[in-house]
Design a protein around this motif. Structure first.
Motif, short mmCIF file in Angstrom:
data_model
loop_
_atom_site.label_atom_id
_atom_site.label_comp_id
_atom_site.label_asym_id
_atom_site.label_seq_id
_atom_site.Cartn_x
_atom_site.Cartn_y
_atom_site.Cartn_z
N MET A 176 0.80 -1.23 0.00
CA MET A 176 0.00 0.00 0.00
C MET A 176 0.83 1.27 0.00
O MET A 176 0.41 2.28 -0.57
CB MET A 176 -0.98 0.01 1.16
N GLU A 177 1.97 1.26 0.64
CA GLU A 177 2.83 2.45 0.66
C GLU A 177 3.14 2.87 -0.78
O GLU A 177 3.01 4.04 -1.14
CB GLU A 177 4.12 2.16 1.43
N ALA A 178 3.49 1.91 -1.61
CA ALA A 178 3.80 2.19 -3.02
C ALA A 178 2.55 2.63 -3.78
O ALA A 178 2.60 3.55 -4.60
CB ALA A 178 4.43 0.97 -3.68
N THR A 179 1.43 1.98 -3.49
CA THR A 179 0.17 2.34 -4.16
C THR A 179 -0.22 3.77 -3.84
O THR A 179 -0.60 4.54 -4.73
CB THR A 179 -0.95 1.37 -3.72
N CYS A 180 -0.11 4.14 -2.58
CA CYS A 180 -0.45 5.50 -2.18
C CYS A 180 0.49 6.51 -2.83
O CYS A 180 0.06 7.56 -3.29
CB CYS A 180 -0.40 5.63 -0.66
#
Length: 106
Positions: free
Chosen positions: A84-88
């Motif tokens: 999720m860090e990368a997605t955000c």
């Protein structure tokens, strides 16, 4: 009598508006559990609320509500939460360009 009825209607309308605002604020305040994602959502909400013209605000709010829901759902899945860090970050980078024209910064 007519004046009292008018005052009651005004009071009821004010209470209904406050209840609606609390509901919207509570929905907007839902956390994804990922600090960078939540920070972006907070900044996005502030930008839309203060800088986007009223006529366009609903569209932007709908988009971020959908994003928030998707991120909250992703965070519930341990294997998805890890990415999720990368997605955000990708979403933040993509959104920056579109909101820069309104004077928003992230």
């Amino acid at each position: 009598m007519r004046q009292a009825t008018s005052k009651v209607r005004t009071l009821v309308a004010g209470i209904a508006g406050a209840v609606l605002l609390v509901g919207v604020t509570a929905a907007s305040a839902q956390s994804t559990g990922i600090a960078s994602c939540d920070e972006f959502l907070t900044k996005y909400d502030a930008c839309v609320g203060s800088r986007i013209p009223e006529a366009q605000r609903a569209m932007y709010k709908t988009q971020i509500d959908q994003t928030r829901k998707a991120w909250i759902d992703m965070a519930k899945n341990p294997s998805a939460k890890a990415s999720m860090e990368a997605t955000c970050k990708q979403t933040i980078d993509a959104t920056k360009a579109s909101l820069t024209a309104y004077g928003c910064s992230f």
